[in-house]
Motif scaffolding. Structure first.
Motif, PDB file in Angstrom:
ATOM      1  N   SER A 298     -39.738 -45.117  47.464  1.00 49.51           N
ATOM      2  CA  SER A 298     -39.412 -45.894  46.335  1.00 49.51           C
ATOM      3  C   SER A 298     -39.553 -45.092  44.878  1.00 49.51           C
ATOM      4  O   SER A 298     -38.899 -45.473  43.926  1.00 49.51           O
ATOM      5  N   LYS A 299     -40.116 -43.856  44.847  1.00 53.27           N
ATOM      6  CA  LYS A 299     -39.828 -43.123  43.787  1.00 53.27           C
ATOM      7  C   LYS A 299     -38.411 -42.325  43.595  1.00 53.27           C
ATOM      8  O   LYS A 299     -38.280 -42.288  42.449  1.00 53.27           O
ATOM      9  N   ALA A 300     -38.010 -41.917  44.704  1.00 53.67           N
ATOM     10  CA  ALA A 300     -36.694 -41.491  44.719  1.00 53.67           C
ATOM     11  C   ALA A 300     -35.732 -42.512  44.207  1.00 53.67           C
ATOM     12  O   ALA A 300     -34.850 -42.178  43.240  1.00 53.67           O
ATOM     13  N   ASP A 301     -35.774 -43.772  44.679  1.00 53.41           N
ATOM     14  CA  ASP A 301     -35.143 -44.847  44.277  1.00 53.41           C
ATOM     15  C   ASP A 301     -35.090 -45.172  42.699  1.00 53.41           C
ATOM     16  O   ASP A 301     -34.303 -45.495  41.967  1.00 53.41           O
ATOM     17  N   ALA A 302     -36.590 -45.017  42.056  1.00 51.83           N
ATOM     18  CA  ALA A 302     -36.797 -45.066  40.684  1.00 51.83           C
ATOM     19  C   ALA A 302     -36.072 -44.047  39.843  1.00 51.83           C
ATOM     20  O   ALA A 302     -35.558 -44.206  38.966  1.00 51.83           O
ATOM     21  N   ALA A 303     -36.182 -42.762  40.421  1.00 47.39           N
ATOM     22  CA  ALA A 303     -35.347 -41.922  39.700  1.00 47.39           C
ATOM     23  C   ALA A 303     -33.821 -41.967  39.817  1.00 47.39           C
ATOM     24  O   ALA A 303     -33.069 -41.625  38.765  1.00 47.39           O
ATOM     25  N   MET A 304     -33.381 -42.518  40.744  1.00 44.44           N
ATOM     26  CA  MET A 304     -31.943 -42.779  40.927  1.00 44.44           C
ATOM     27  C   MET A 304     -31.626 -43.783  39.957  1.00 44.44           C
ATOM     28  O   MET A 304     -30.596 -43.627  39.113  1.00 44.44           O
ATOM     29  N   TYR A 305     -32.356 -45.121  40.025  1.00 46.84           N
ATOM     30  CA  TYR A 305     -32.031 -45.978  38.783  1.00 46.84           C
ATOM     31  C   TYR A 305     -32.046 -45.572  37.444  1.00 46.84           C
ATOM     32  O   TYR A 305     -31.472 -45.750  36.468  1.00 46.84           O
ATOM     33  N   GLU A 306     -33.010 -44.599  37.125  1.00 45.77           N
ATOM     34  CA  GLU A 306     -33.091 -43.955  35.864  1.00 45.77           C
ATOM     35  C   GLU A 306     -31.593 -43.098  35.460  1.00 45.77           C
ATOM     36  O   GLU A 306     -31.185 -43.094  34.536  1.00 45.77           O
ATOM     37  N   ALA A 307     -31.360 -42.496  36.739  1.00 52.51           N
ATOM     38  CA  ALA A 307     -29.909 -41.696  36.297  1.00 52.51           C
ATOM     39  C   ALA A 307     -28.692 -42.894  36.210  1.00 52.51           C
ATOM     40  O   ALA A 307     -27.732 -42.537  35.317  1.00 52.51           O
ATOM     41  N   LYS A 308     -28.784 -44.070  36.745  1.00 57.52           N
ATOM     42  CA  LYS A 308     -27.963 -44.929  36.463  1.00 57.52           C
ATOM     43  C   LYS A 308     -27.988 -45.680  35.086  1.00 57.52           C
ATOM     44  O   LYS A 308     -26.997 -45.990  34.473  1.00 57.52           O
ATOM     45  N   ALA A 309     -29.175 -45.772  34.518  1.00 56.01           N
ATOM     46  CA  ALA A 309     -29.455 -46.299  33.375  1.00 56.01           C
ATOM     47  C   ALA A 309     -28.856 -45.450  32.312  1.00 56.01           C
ATOM     48  O   ALA A 309     -28.829 -45.906  31.022  1.00 56.01           O
ATOM     49  N   VAL A 310     -28.861 -44.042  32.529  1.00 54.40           N
ATOM     50  CA  VAL A 310     -28.554 -43.217  31.383  1.00 54.40           C
ATOM     51  C   VAL A 310     -26.795 -42.785  31.611  1.00 54.40           C
ATOM     52  O   VAL A 310     -26.459 -42.078  30.948  1.00 54.40           O
ATOM     53  N   GLY A 311     -26.226 -43.729  32.149  1.00 48.90           N
ATOM     54  CA  GLY A 311     -24.877 -43.398  32.452  1.00 48.90           C
ATOM     55  C   GLY A 311     -23.972 -43.243  33.623  1.00 48.90           C
ATOM     56  O   GLY A 311     -22.764 -43.046  33.504  1.00 48.90           O
ATOM     57  N   ARG A 312     -24.888 -43.272  34.681  1.00 48.00           N
ATOM     58  CA  ARG A 312     -24.365 -42.930  36.006  1.00 48.00           C
ATOM     59  C   ARG A 312     -23.595 -41.707  36.316  1.00 48.00           C
ATOM     60  O   ARG A 312     -23.856 -40.771  35.260  1.00 48.00           O
ATOM     61  N   ASN A 313     -23.374 -41.155  37.249  1.00 46.17           N
ATOM     62  CA  ASN A 313     -22.609 -39.929  37.705  1.00 46.17           C
ATOM     63  C   ASN A 313     -23.524 -38.801  37.177  1.00 46.17           C
ATOM     64  O   ASN A 313     -23.239 -37.820  36.591  1.00 46.17           O
ATOM     65  N   GLY A 314     -24.867 -38.858  37.675  1.00 48.32           N
ATOM     66  CA  GLY A 314     -25.828 -37.758  37.006  1.00 48.32           C
ATOM     67  C   GLY A 314     -27.072 -37.979  38.160  1.00 48.32           C
ATOM     68  O   GLY A 314     -27.132 -38.541  39.320  1.00 48.32           O
ATOM     69  N   PHE A 315     -27.839 -37.285  37.791  1.00 44.89           N
ATOM     70  CA  PHE A 315     -29.141 -36.768  38.516  1.00 44.89           C
ATOM     71  C   PHE A 315     -30.152 -36.657  37.885  1.00 44.89           C
ATOM     72  O   PHE A 315     -30.372 -36.418  36.656  1.00 44.89           O
ATOM     73  N   ARG A 316     -31.355 -37.213  38.183  1.00 46.49           N
ATOM     74  CA  ARG A 316     -32.868 -37.311  37.610  1.00 46.49           C
ATOM     75  C   ARG A 316     -33.882 -37.151  38.752  1.00 46.49           C
ATOM     76  O   ARG A 316     -33.825 -37.635  39.791  1.00 46.49           O
ATOM     77  N   SER A 317     -34.944 -36.355  38.329  1.00 46.78           N
ATOM     78  CA  SER A 317     -36.038 -35.939  39.175  1.00 46.78           C
ATOM     79  C   SER A 317     -37.180 -37.133  38.767  1.00 46.78           C
ATOM     80  O   SER A 317     -37.010 -37.426  37.494  1.00 46.78           O
ATOM     81  N   TYR A 318     -37.859 -37.484  39.781  1.00 43.93           N
ATOM     82  CA  TYR A 318     -38.946 -38.374  39.600  1.00 43.93           C
ATOM     83  C   TYR A 318     -39.936 -37.723  38.447  1.00 43.93           C
ATOM     84  O   TYR A 318     -40.180 -36.514  38.457  1.00 43.93           O
ATOM     85  N   SER A 319     -40.337 -38.833  37.723  1.00 47.93           N
ATOM     86  CA  SER A 319     -41.540 -38.348  36.730  1.00 47.93           C
ATOM     87  C   SER A 319     -42.384 -39.681  36.984  1.00 47.93           C
ATOM     88  O   SER A 319     -41.933 -40.514  36.986  1.00 47.93           O
ATOM     89  N   PRO A 320     -43.805 -39.331  36.371  1.00 43.17           N
ATOM     90  CA  PRO A 320     -44.700 -40.345  36.496  1.00 43.17           C
ATOM     91  C   PRO A 320     -44.382 -41.380  35.447  1.00 43.17           C
ATOM     92  O   PRO A 320     -44.801 -42.675  35.451  1.00 43.17           O
ATOM     93  N   GLU A 321     -43.524 -41.286  34.428  1.00 47.87           N
ATOM     94  CA  GLU A 321     -43.483 -42.256  33.392  1.00 47.87           C
ATOM     95  C   GLU A 321     -42.483 -43.327  34.163  1.00 47.87           C
ATOM     96  O   GLU A 321     -42.314 -44.388  33.540  1.00 47.87           O
ATOM     97  N   MET A 322     -41.681 -42.867  35.076  1.00 48.74           N
ATOM     98  CA  MET A 322     -40.661 -44.034  35.565  1.00 48.74           C
ATOM     99  C   MET A 322     -41.262 -44.974  36.054  1.00 48.74           C
ATOM    100  O   MET A 322     -42.308 -45.006  36.852  1.00 48.74           O
ATOM    101  N   ARG A 323     -40.821 -46.150  36.023  1.00 47.92           N
ATOM    102  CA  ARG A 323     -41.426 -47.314  36.761  1.00 47.92           C
ATOM    103  C   ARG A 323     -40.829 -47.423  38.193  1.00 47.92           C
ATOM    104  O   ARG A 323     -39.543 -47.677  38.444  1.00 47.92           O
TER     105      ARG A 323
END
Length: 605
Positions: free
Chosen positions: A313-338
């Protein structure tokens, strides 16, 4: 782990997986061969009789001619019975087997001879054509026309069943479209990787990968083209991951890469960047050139979470963060992510409340006689009517109940209410139909389980023979002595016992004889398409023959077509259930269905 799984990753079935992730069969009759010494056709009959009397394990004796070719298979029961007759020993005792076979007074079927290079599937078809008695007596095996040994029909059944089990294992653990591990196998490997990391002081990472705007690809080019795009994406994911990584498909256009035995979190970002770069190469599809980009989120164990359950679920949250900033990208999980809260995380508490609030209900599916259609019984199937989500299917809440231990309370509710419904139908003047109830392993192993059954039968004033408990093979094969004791206690009450999904587990014939079982249920995977899949017919036919030899009833599950019924009737399966007769119905609708069926039978009569 991008390479094809080795044989050790599958159950010990004697089957492997090829490079394109498809099952490869490698079993011939040679592997069933038993080197039973034959007798020559010139041997006198008393010599054969002595051989039978000296070894009670010998069920049949092969006979060869002077050139070593198989000519007959003498069965113990008929041979011994013949020579028990009056004057038989005096007349035929000192005469040769050839004389006996030629006299016309001794009946011996033409022997079934199979070449050792024949596949087990072809051998099964030969037996079906020659008669299922050969499943019990066995058959002779030749090598380039000469006698090589004998084979046991039960061994043949075992091999074919294990092949089917290997296929079921594959379907349960690998994605059918892409051939890579599915969610179930990923979860298993993730737990193992985290335990291993704890021992070694290493790290584990998950990369959650979602294809950007994949719906547009499907809508514009069609689902077949979309499937091909997914296969090509998988090829690029494998090429970008390390050889030891697991590339898995969760569902649709969602993939996960499991990276284990890591020493540096930077390795995760390196693989993620490699994936994103690989996706920039255009894909030529049906004359269209497209670029399928991906969004990736990552999580590292135990840095981001020391519990295995929340990693995905946390990896999923990080993936949605990558989509939110424009897709075609990568984000690592951080505690601030929902984090996304999976339904199962709250489902346990809601299920516990649902049992207490009586939100569960039973549906009933009839079991009928395949010849004539008479209703012989019903199977009780639990459903959950959630006050907000509506009717929740068992596949969603049963696994949660098993993992949390709520399956015991759930199972007790099912038994209690199934018996209460039987009493209600009886009070309404409806026929007293036997009811089958599925029992989980955890519930079966509870102390006092047989006492609970006795209490419920007495409370609802139900004859014990109207209750049947369905157990899986896996329940029966663990701690056999304790299982046998519990089964004996249940049988002492008069309750019937059935093995559910028979053929998908690993039960032993010797144990099957020990258990006080009344009925076998042929798993629906063997019934489905039985009219067009020879191996399914072979397995079902052999299971029917096995049940008949053990004096057990047999019922086929999952019947959906009339042609499946015809095949089942032909192989002498007399009972069945499935959507062809009726889908599972609530108690009120089932009562109506039963009354309407009874009226139609009266009219037809």
């Amino acid at each position: 782990m991008n390479e094809s799984p080795s044989l050790s990753t599958l159950p010990p079935h004697g089957f492997a997986v090829t490079g394109n992730q498809r099952l490869r069969e490698s079993v011939t009759v040679q592997q069933l061969l038993r080197p039973l010494p034959p007798v020559k056709i010139q041997l006198n009959c008393l010599g054969v009789l002595d051989r039978f009397l000296a070894d009670a394990e010998v069920y049949a004796l092969p006979v060869i001619d002077d050139h070593g070719k198989p000519v007959a298979l003498l069965e113990r029961p008929s041979f011994v019975e013949f020579f028990s007759g009056r004057f038989s020993r005096d007349v035929f005792g000192r005469r040769s087997i050839l004389d006996l076979l030629s006299c016309g007074q001794y009946k011996c079927d033409v022997p079934l001879v199979v070449e050792e290079s024949c596949t087990v599937e072809d051998a099964a078809q030969i037996i079906i054509g020659a008669g299922m008695q050969h499943m019990v007596t066995g058959f002779m095996v030749s090598r380039r026309g000469s006698y090589a040994g004998v084979a046991d029909g039960r061994d043949l059944l075992s091999i074919i069943t294990r092949q089917k089990q290997a296929e079921l294992y594959y379907l349960a653990h690998y994605d059918a479209l892409t051939g890579i591990p599915n969610r179930a196998l990923l979860s298993d490997r993730l737990e193992h990787a985290c335990r291993d990391a704890d021992r070694k002081g290493r790290l584990v990472a998950l990369l959650f990968i979602d294809v950007d705007r994949f719906k547009q690809i499907n809508d514009s080019l069609g689902h077949s083209a979309g499937d091909e795009v997914l296969r090509r994406i998988v090829a690029r994911l494998k090429a970008s991951a390390r050889q030891v990584d697991t590339v898995a498909r969760l569902a649709g256009d969602e993939f996960v890469i499991l990276m284990e035995d890591l020493t540096d979190p930077a390795q995760v970002a390196l693989v993620a960047r490699r994936i994103i770069a690989s996706m920039q190469e255009p894909i030529d599809m049906l004359g269209h050139v497209l670029v399928a980009t991906v969004s990736i989120g990552s999580v590292v164990y135990p840095r981001d979470d020391a519990g295995v359950g929340a990693l995905l679920s946390k990896a999923d949250a990080a993936m949605y963060e990558a989509k939110a900033v424009g897709r075609n990208g990568f984000r690592s999980y951080s505690p601030e992510m929902r984090t996304y809260n999976p339904a199962s995380m709250s489902l346990e508490n809601e299920l516990r409340q649902g049992i207490e609030r009586d939100e569960l209900l039973l549906h009933f599916q009839p079991q009928v006689a395949l010849a004539g259609g008479a209703v012989l019984g019903v199977e009780a199937l639990v459903r959950w009517c959630h006050p907000e989500r509506g009717l929740i299917p068992p596949l969603q809440f049963i696994p949660v109940a098993e993992e949390s231990g709520l399956i015991v309370a759930l199972g007790e509710w099912v038994v209690r209410n199934a018996l209460a419904q039987l009493r209600a139908w009886r009070d309404q003047g409806l026929p007293s139909l036997p009811v089958s109830v599925n029992i989980s392993a955890l519930q079966f192993r509870q102390r006092g389980f047989s006492g609970f059954l006795a209490e419920q039968l007495a409370e609802h004033r139900i004859q014990p023979g109207l209750l049947e408990l369905e157990l899986t093979e896996s329940v029966l094969m663990k701690n056999v002595d304790a299982v046998l004791q519990t089964l004996t206690e249940i049988k002492a009450l008069g309750v019937r016992l059935a093995i559910d999904d028979f053929g998908t587990g690993f039960s032993s014939l010797s144990y099957l004889r020990r258990f006080p079982i009344d009925r076998l249920k042929i798993d629906q995977s063997f019934v489905r398409d039985i009219d067009s899949t020879p191996v399914n017919e072979s397995i079902a036919r052999a299971i029917v023959a096995l049940a008949d030899s053990l004096a057990l009833e047999i019922v086929a599950e999952g019947i959906e077509t009339a042609s499946e019924v015809e095949v089942l009737k032909r192989i002498k399966c007399v009972q069945g259930q499935g959507f062809l007769f009726s889908k599972p119905l609530d108690a009120e609708r089932f009562s109506t269905w039963l009354l309407n069926r009874a009226r139609s039978e009266i009219v037809m009569a």
